[in-house]
Design a protein around this motif. Structure first.
Motif, PDB file in Angstrom:
ATOM      1  N   SER A 263       0.889  -1.083  -0.033  1.00  0.00           N
ATOM      2  CA  SER A 263       0.028   0.042  -0.059  1.00  0.00           C
ATOM      3  C   SER A 263       0.951   1.171   0.001  1.00  0.00           C
ATOM      4  CB  SER A 263      -0.863   0.150   1.186  1.00  0.00           C
ATOM      5  OG  SER A 263      -1.805  -0.911   1.067  1.00  0.00           O
TER       6      SER A 263
ATOM      7  N   TYR B  29      -4.315   1.443  -3.207  1.00  0.00           N
ATOM      8  CA  TYR B  29      -3.850   0.804  -2.026  1.00  0.00           C
ATOM      9  C   TYR B  29      -4.325  -0.789  -2.072  1.00  0.00           C
ATOM     10  CZ  TYR B  29      -8.608   0.324  -0.083  1.00  0.00           C
ATOM     11  OH  TYR B  29     -10.039   0.162   0.256  1.00  0.00           O
ATOM     12  N   TYR B  30      -3.627  -1.882  -1.235  1.00  0.00           N
ATOM     13  CA  TYR B  30      -3.909  -3.026  -1.134  1.00  0.00           C
ATOM     14  C   TYR B  30      -5.060  -3.417  -0.117  1.00  0.00           C
ATOM     15  CZ  TYR B  30      -3.558  -8.063  -0.329  1.00  0.00           C
ATOM     16  OH  TYR B  30      -3.910  -9.540  -0.427  1.00  0.00           O
ATOM     17  N   ALA B  31      -6.069  -3.790  -0.464  1.00  0.00           N
ATOM     18  CA  ALA B  31      -7.384  -3.500   0.680  1.00  0.00           C
ATOM     19  C   ALA B  31      -7.053  -4.503   1.750  1.00  0.00           C
ATOM     20  CB  ALA B  31      -8.538  -4.025  -0.107  1.00  0.00           C
TER      21      ALA B  31
ATOM     22  N   ASP C 249      -6.350  -5.602   5.071  1.00  0.00           N
ATOM     23  CA  ASP C 249      -5.066  -4.883   6.295  1.00  0.00           C
ATOM     24  C   ASP C 249      -5.221  -5.588   7.583  1.00  0.00           C
ATOM     25  OD1 ASP C 249      -8.021  -4.407   6.811  1.00  0.00           O
ATOM     26  OD2 ASP C 249      -7.433  -2.384   7.136  1.00  0.00           O
TER      27      ASP C 249
ATOM     28  N   HIS D 285     -11.250  -4.424   7.154  1.00  0.00           N
ATOM     29  CA  HIS D 285     -12.022  -3.780   5.930  1.00  0.00           C
ATOM     30  C   HIS D 285     -12.414  -4.792   5.037  1.00  0.00           C
ATOM     31  CE1 HIS D 285      -9.908  -0.114   7.290  1.00  0.00           C
ATOM     32  NE2 HIS D 285     -11.176   0.488   7.009  1.00  0.00           N
ATOM     33  N   CYS D 286     -12.584  -6.233   5.516  1.00  0.00           N
ATOM     34  CA  CYS D 286     -12.762  -7.288   4.778  1.00  0.00           C
ATOM     35  C   CYS D 286     -14.109  -7.299   4.180  1.00  0.00           C
ATOM     36  CB  CYS D 286     -11.929  -8.468   4.785  1.00  0.00           C
ATOM     37  SG  CYS D 286     -12.287  -9.066   6.467  1.00  0.00           S
TER      38      CYS D 286
ATOM     39  N   TYR E 227     -14.188  -5.339   1.515  1.00  0.00           N
ATOM     40  CA  TYR E 227     -13.443  -5.510   0.413  1.00  0.00           C
ATOM     41  C   TYR E 227     -12.721  -6.931   0.204  1.00  0.00           C
ATOM     42  CZ  TYR E 227     -13.736  -0.536   0.107  1.00  0.00           C
ATOM     43  OH  TYR E 227     -13.995   0.708   0.018  1.00  0.00           O
TER      44      TYR E 227
ATOM     45  N   ASN F 297      -8.592 -10.642  -3.414  1.00  0.00           N
ATOM     46  CA  ASN F 297      -7.816  -9.794  -3.802  1.00  0.00           C
ATOM     47  C   ASN F 297      -6.422 -10.165  -4.523  1.00  0.00           C
ATOM     48  OD1 ASN F 297      -9.069  -7.164  -2.602  1.00  0.00           O
ATOM     49  ND2 ASN F 297      -9.498  -8.521  -1.126  1.00  0.00           N
TER      50      ASN F 297
ATOM     51  N   LEU G 164      -6.652  -1.257  -5.358  1.00  0.00           N
ATOM     52  CA  LEU G 164      -7.941  -0.468  -5.164  1.00  0.00           C
ATOM     53  C   LEU G 164      -7.613   0.904  -5.265  1.00  0.00           C
ATOM     54  CD1 LEU G 164     -10.498  -2.521  -3.014  1.00  0.00           C
ATOM     55  CD2 LEU G 164     -10.268  -2.616  -5.412  1.00  0.00           C
TER      56      LEU G 164
ATOM     57  N   ARG H 173      -7.711   4.392  -3.902  1.00  0.00           N
ATOM     58  CA  ARG H 173      -8.153   5.047  -2.259  1.00  0.00           C
ATOM     59  C   ARG H 173      -9.340   5.726  -2.471  1.00  0.00           C
ATOM     60  NH1 ARG H 173      -6.235   3.745   2.096  1.00  0.00           N
ATOM     61  NH2 ARG H 173      -4.138   3.417   2.231  1.00  0.00           N
TER      62      ARG H 173
ATOM     63  N   ALA I  15     -17.414  -0.260   5.639  1.00  0.00           N
ATOM     64  CA  ALA I  15     -16.343  -0.516   5.317  1.00  0.00           C
ATOM     65  C   ALA I  15     -15.676  -1.297   6.177  1.00  0.00           C
ATOM     66  CB  ALA I  15     -15.586   0.828   4.935  1.00  0.00           C
TER      67      ALA I  15
END
Ligand code: FAD
Lengths: 496, 351
Positions: A131, A140-142, A144, A165-166, A169, A175, A225, A227, A259
């Motif tokens: 990210s 960014y890479y979702a 986290d 956040h999954c 996302y 992903n 994704l 931001r 989110a």
């Protein structure tokens, strides 16, 4: 301290011969074999389980990984892949007769394609580093995980890691687009594609979450994704955990996909507040963090809708982050929950069960009862939006008997998770830790199918042996073979 | 356990020759020709469990897809991968076994992204359960997702648990005149800006876009993107999804080409219709370049090509796999269906 079960299959491995054979595979300083050098590798994030391996190798590139794996295959030596060692189920715990294959040196970001919104990275790259590198393109890479400053993408793939956040996302499996994997023969398998699917079976899904049992991941292509323009979080407090649990279900029922939707109970907020000064309501029995992200307009609409639901659900206090600094402050406590709990107790044991959201209240009550039963305290941190619980059981390893009581406590939580229609692990994996609990979640036939899948990739059982899937023999010993609908499957068969 | 499943177990154990799994017979055209005795899955039907606030539905394989979708719509929810039906009788089992996804795939995810758990009747007549009914579950290998798109070759998918999502508050379809290159670039830019684009279709110089979401998000996106509003948007996307759009008429072979979204235009001789922001490209005919050359070209760009409808003599439906992957495929088939009872050859010869 717990050591791996003795595995007679590998007792004949000749350590000196293995070292000699590995020497030509990697640079001299990339092969560790003294106790002192190997000490940092004896456990992962689950420090109660420790074991020294025969050797640790740190290949610098894919070709070296192939050479190491081929050598181990020839000699019949177990191979345990290791990323950053932050795993919480002992997945990277070494095998006494095996080699630890650390991917830590393979940490280059190979390419970022901002237009296609993809990054190609080596397995040792840290989750957050992706990210950070993508930030200059607004991407960014979702997924986290809270460990994202340290954990590696290879480890994320092996565990199918999630994060706060999954809910919106997705997990790692949603992903990742493509993998390069070294199989036990030392050959490269290209799995997935640069498009949205690949020909044949969905091996990408099978590989993700396979805990190092099917192959060594040497390259990962992730989806990035854009931001969101804006993110805002609501901090709501409740005087009753059941009410907070019901509020979670009501938000989802209202057609909102937040989110992030996280919950902490009173003991947890009490532990984190002095640590981060987030301004949490310390009188609340539970607090919820509900985040929305998207365009200004979307966020405004979501926040209004969620606020209305929370009010109706009986929240006693609702605060909406006014700016990015305050949003991060509200989150800081959640993200620091584990270390904060680590400060109030000499040791803690993190559980990872998942249950249907509507059973949250029930589960919390049961955990409270277990606290008195086992005479141990428990702090509850939940990915409430997807029903993923992280009860943190507090104990002191120096007090004789406490760890045993902690384990029994944990086992009871996991068995209840299964009974409530959930799972023993939402994101931390089975590893060595939950291997017996697998016997409660799956029947003998399904476990046998997992073994056949394993054999399809690794016929000799050399990749991370003894992890993730229990032998049927072990389940019979453990005495908790899954019983479905009151019927033991194949009651006519001998119980091993 | 259910009587039907028990009967099916007995039938599988007793089977001496291959069985051809079939639900609503809507997707028999897909994959290699089916061999074996017809095995109708429609008797095992109905929703087992649906809890809207959990965002999860569990249903039996024979459940008509239309019935399932109607049940979800009653609660303002949907199968976000927007599966094509390809016929009135389409069942959930066929939907998952083919693993096909519709226009919303590029924004919301594919069938496999929404599968949480499955119950499988394997080739030895065993009933196996994988995954579950919860969003997050990493216990055991993710066999449920492996089954998505396996074309029944690993066993009979008896029950499926799916994650569902709320229906978008609003949808608007816009159309803009653009050539293929311009369309790719414009799409990449708008998606990079996080515009709520849920589907795209480029055909014959026109880019059609569907915006989905809250009214508040759609208004500014409409302004940014411009173009004309297509009043019959819902019908348009249904026709694209069900391949009733004009492009799909006629009987020239239909190729499905899966590529990185931004791969350069293929400039193939046949007509092209492009979905999924560029990642799914349909091509008609293309006899001139030949299947092998076509596949080599697509592979070089990082994708694969499927002969989706109409057979061509001597041409495999699916792109070949590397030897290492072939080995794994064969062993997985043997792991779940050692006697080769289920849909042999439907995906690849020998599988
Ligand atoms: C404080 C803290 C917070 C955490 N929070 C979260 C969270 O929010 N969500 C979450 O999901 N997890 C969380 N975790 C767990 C952990 O960080 C994740 O499981 C992470 O993905 C592990 O990555 P790693 O690189 O440390 O892997 P390791 O621990 O080194 O290994 C994990 C497993 O992956 C295998 N493996 C590693 N690399 C490879 C490879 N290249 N190829 C094949 N197999 C490989 C190993 O054999 C092992 O089985 C947390 C951990 C800590 C300590």
């Amino acid at each position: 301290m717990i050591q791996q079960h003795h595995d007679p299959r590998f007792a004949a491995v000749d350590g000196a011969a293995v070292l000699a054979a590995l020497r030509p595979c990697v640079a001299a300083d990339a092969l560790l074999h003294t106790t002192e050098e190997m000490r940092p590798y004896e456990c992962d994030g689950l420090a109660a389980f420790r074991q020294l391996p025969l050797a640790v190798v740190l290949p610098a590139n894919e070709a070296e990984v192939q050479a190491v794996v081929r050598t181990c295959h020839q000699l019949g030596v177990p191979v345990v892949a290791r990323g950053a060692g932050t795993g919480l189920s002992g997945g990277a715990m070494p095998h006494p007769h095996g080699v630890v294959l650390s991917l830590a040196k393979m940490k280059s970001i190979l390419s970022i394609d901002p237009a296609a919104r993809m990054a190609v990275v080596q397995p040792g790259v840290r989750n957050l580093a992706i990210s950070e590198a993508a930030a200059e393109y607004g991407l960014y890479y979702a997924p986290d995980p809270s460990s994202q400053i340290a954990c590696s993408i290879g480890g994320n793939v092996a565990e199918n890691s999630g994060g706060v956040h999954c809910l919106k996302y997705g997990l790692t499996v949603n992903n990742v687009l493509r993998l390069r994997v070294v199989n036990i023969d030392g050959e490269i398998m290209e799995i997935g594609s640069g498009g949205l699917d690949a020909a044949g079976y969905d091996l990408l899904a099978l590989m993700i979450g396979s805990e190092g049992l099917l192959g060594i991941v040497t390259e990962v292509t992730v989806r990035l994704l854009p931001r969101p323009q804006k993110a805002q979080v609501i901090l709501a407090s409740f005087d009753d955990v059941q009410k907070a649990g019901d509020a979670v279900a009501s938000i989802i029922a209202a057609g909102i996909v937040p989110a992030g939707l996280e919950m902490m109970d009173k003991p947890t907020t009490a532990a984190v507040e002095p640590f981060v000064n987030a301004g949490y309501d310390l009188d609340a029995e539970a607090i919820l963090l509900c985040e929305s992200d998207g365009t200004e307009e979307e966020v405004a609409a979501d926040i209004a809708a969620m606020t209305a639901v929370l009010e109706k659900a009986g929240a006693k206090q609702i605060r909406v982050s006014r700016d990015e600094a305050e949003r991060l402050k509200f989150w800081a406590g959640r993200k620091a929950a584990f270390p904060a709990v680590g400060r109030i107790s000499p040791d803690y044991y993190c559980m990872d069960g998942t249950i249907p959201r509507k059973r949250l209240g029930e589960m919390l009550k049961a955990i409270a009862a277990m606290e008195s039963k086992y005479r141990l305290r428990c702090c509850n941190v939940f990915h409430a939006g997807d029903g993923n619980l992280h009860p943190l059981i507090l104990f002191d390893a120096n007090v004789p008997g406490e760890f045993e009581r902690t384990e029994a406590f944990g086992t009871e939580i996991l068995e209840l998770s299964v009974k409530l229609g959930g799972s023993i692990t939402g994101e931390h994996g089975v590893g060595v830790e939950k291997i017996d609990a697998m016997c409660s979640q799956f029947d003998a036939d399904s476990l046998a199918a997992f073994h056949r899948v394993k054999t399809a990739f690794d016929p000799d059982g050399l990749l991370n042996p003894g992890k993730a899937v229990p032998t049927l023999h072990r389940c019979a010993e453990f005495g908790r073979m899954h019983v479905h609908g009151g019927q033991l499957s194949h009651p006519d068969l001998p119980r091993f | 356990m259910d009587d039907i499943i028990r009967q099916w177990q007995d039938a599988v154990v007793a089977a001496q020759s291959p069985l051809r799994l079939c639900g609503g017979d809507s997707k028999s055209f897909y994959g290699e020709p089916s061999l074996g005795e017809l095995f109708d899955t429609r008797a095992y039907r109905g929703v087992i469990d649906y809890e809207p606030s959990e965002l999860v539905v569990t249903a039996r394989c024979g459940t008509p897809l239309a019935e399932l979708e109607a049940a979800l719509a009653d609660h303002g929810q949907m199968l976000a991968f927007e599966p094509p039906h390809f016929g009135a009788g389409a069942t959930l089992g066929g939907c998952i076994a083919t693993g096909l996804s519709g226009p919303r795939r590029a924004s919301a995810g594919a069938a496999r992204d929404f599968v949480l758990g499955t119950t499988l009747l394997d080739g030895s007549g065993r009933v196996l359960r994988f995954g579950g009914q919860v969003m997050k579950n990493v216990a055991g290998f993710d066999v449920s997702r492996l089954l998505v798109g396996s074309l029944g070759t690993l066993g009979l998918i008896a029950e499926v648990s799916l994650k569902v999502l709320p229906l978008p508050g609003m949808e608007v379809t816009l159309q803009l005149a653009m050539n293929e290159c311009e369309a790719h670039i414009a799409l990449a830019r708008w998606i990079g800006e996080n515009r709520p684009i849920s589907a795209s279709c480029w055909y014959d110089g026109v880019l059609s876009l569907r915006l989905s979401g809250a009214t508040t998000a759609i208004a500014p996106a409409r302004e940014r993107i411009g173009g004309e509003v297509l009043a019959s948007g819902e019908q348009f996307w249904r026709e694209v999804r069900e391949q009733q759009h004009f492009f799909f008429s006629g009987d020239a072979p239909l190729w499905r080409i899966s590529l990185p979204a931004l791969a350069a235009p293929l400039n193939l001789p046949g007509a092209t219709l492009i979905e999924w922001f560029g990642a799914q490209r349909w091509v008609r005919g293309s006899a001139e370049i030949g299947p092998d050359a076509l596949r080599a070209r697509v592979a070089a760009l990082g994708g694969h090509a499927t002969l989706f409808r109409d057979s061509l003599p001597g041409v495999q439906r699916f792109q070949s796999l590397s030897p290492a992957l072939q080995t794994v495929h064969a062993r997985l088939k043997a792991a779940f269906d050692p006697r080769g009872i289920f849909n042999p050859g439907r995906m690849y010869a020998g599988l």
